[in-house]
Design an enzyme around this catalytic site. Structure first.
Site, mmCIF file in Angstrom:
data_model
loop_
_atom_site.group_PDB
_atom_site.id
_atom_site.type_symbol
_atom_site.label_atom_id
_atom_site.label_comp_id
_atom_site.label_asym_id
_atom_site.label_seq_id
_atom_site.Cartn_x
_atom_site.Cartn_y
_atom_site.Cartn_z
ATOM 1 C CE1 TYR A 237 6.133 -39.017 57.262
ATOM 2 C CE2 TYR A 237 7.506 -40.929 56.811
ATOM 3 C CZ TYR A 237 7.187 -39.613 56.589
ATOM 4 O OH TYR A 237 7.917 -38.881 55.697
ATOM 5 C CE LYS B 28 5.521 -38.433 53.609
ATOM 6 N NZ LYS B 28 6.548 -39.221 52.920
ATOM 7 C CB SER C 182 9.786 -38.172 53.378
ATOM 8 O OG SER C 182 9.246 -39.452 53.125
#
Length: 395
Positions: free
Chosen positions: A172, A64, A61
């Site tokens: 999330y 991101k 992640s």
């Protein structure tokens, strides 16, 4: 910056600890260059290759923020309206329905959303999308309805229902995978190509990719599973090397050194060594809290092999920007109010402190997320750094 801090001792401590971390790479940077680089331990516990600062990691992640940067470039160019329906650019997101539960036969109860998903919702994780390892609903869809995991990097994995109406709250999930689809829809290019020409080249990033090559694989840090007894088992884990979708939420491989170049761009108001990536005013806008009064909370570990219950700085107020966690108050480590940061599933952590012009990254390859040994080691590193920074300012 002339101060020093005992980072090597912290890294050596976590690889010798009980429970131990197999191997770790950590770096800290100021606006100009790395001021600390360290590695300790081994790539895999069943091998004898030492971890090095040049090793390649699945960065999960931490991908991101790079996807958000590509989206912000398109906003600057007037090609992306954050408040327009995201389906303007990625039509299939308009097909997603809200799930209200399951009927007596175990079938999902679906309805149309009250409002369309926007790219702003995607950047802020307020679209209604989740992850099966943090969401009981998605976990049930995976187990009972065969909903594929996002790590399959398939279009089908994106076609999950929304858990609530877009904009209602923060949760999330696969928002940034869809944001990547928005970027591809506007540019007409695959996300990896967009990153390469518009972000990696200006920053001098050399070894970051959605498609793992044999040469990078030779430097790949191995994935490990943490047992309930604290033991580590090496896993032959790789994301698909020819992914159907370049997953903007988690799909990149790269080195810590390359990620530091990305962090420095944010510290330098959007400028890279080979050109500008973002305008200063875009960076200043993006780093602010865009969640309003909504706050981010604990991530519940629904699939224990993939994540523990996890939260940065429990008890402190935390918001969300485009697209990082924002500290609403100073953290116990010394990370100041307004600093940015986030993490990746295999216990990778970073922070970006624009006020002090510093940032750092800690990389391991351990599942589940929220691994106490890795998390504590990272927090110790940040704490030691800020203690040294405070001492240097006082001297």
């Amino acid at each position: 910056m002339s101060h020093s801090f005992n980072a090597d001792a912290i890294l050596k401590g976590v690889v010798a600890g009980d429970p131990a971390v197999p191997g770790v790479v950590a770096m800290v940077t100021d606006r100009e260059k790395n001021i600390y680089e360290g590695a300790a331990g081994f790539r895999r516990t069943d091998g004898d290759a030492a971890m090095t600062t040049d090793d390649v990691f699945a960065i999960f992640s931490t991908t991101k923020a790079i996807t958000a940067t590509a989206a912000l470039q398109l906003v600057e160019e007037g090609k992306l309206d954050l408040d327009a329906p995201a389906s303007t650019y990625a039509p299939e997101i308009g097909e997603l329905k809200v799930i209200e539960g399951f009927d007596a036969a175990g079938e999902p109860i679906l309805r149309a959303p009250k409002r369309p998903v926007t790219t702003k919702h995607l950047l802020l994780h307020t679209a209604g999308l989740g992850y099966d390892f943090f969401s009981e609903t998605y976990s049930r869809l995976a187990q009972e309805k065969g909903q594929p995991s996002v790590i399959t990097a398939s279009k089908e994995a994106l076609m999950t229902p929304l858990q609530f109406d877009p904009g209602d709250k923060w949760e999330y999930g696969s928002n940034m995978d869809w944001c990547g689809q928005v970027v591809e829809g506007i540019t007409g290019k695959r996300l990896g190509e967009v990153f390469q020409t518009r972000i990696f080249d200006p920053l001098g990033i050399e070894d970051m990719t959605f498609e793992l090559t044999d040469s990078l694989r030779k430097r790949l840090a191995g994935m490990h599973a943490r047992g309930a007894d604290g033991s580590l088992t090496p896993m032959d884990f790789e994301l698909p090397d020819k992914p159907e979708v370049h997953m903007g939420g988690h799909g990149l491989y790269g080195t810590v050194g390359d990620y530091m170049k990305f962090i420095r761009m944010w510290l330098n108001d959007g400028m890279g060594p080979n050109g500008r990536v973002l305008k200063p005013e875009t960076v200043a806008m993006a780093e602010k809290n865009h969640l309003g009064d909504k706050k981010i909370g604990m991530l519940p570990g629904v699939i224990p092999s993939l994540s523990n219950d996890a939260e940065f700085f429990p008890g402190l107020s935390k918001s969300w920007s485009y697209s990082f966690m924002v500290n609403d108050e100073e953290a116990p480590t010394g990370r100041p109010t307004g600093a940015l940061g986030w993490a990746g599933l295999a216990n990778l952590f970073y922070w970006i402190d624009r006020a002090n012009g510093v940032g750092g990254f800690w990389a391991t390859q351990i599942l589940p997320f929220g691994d106490p040994a890795s998390f504590t080691g990272y927090m110790d590193l940040e704490t030691a750094f800020y203690a040294s920074l405070k001492a240097a300012k006082a001297a």
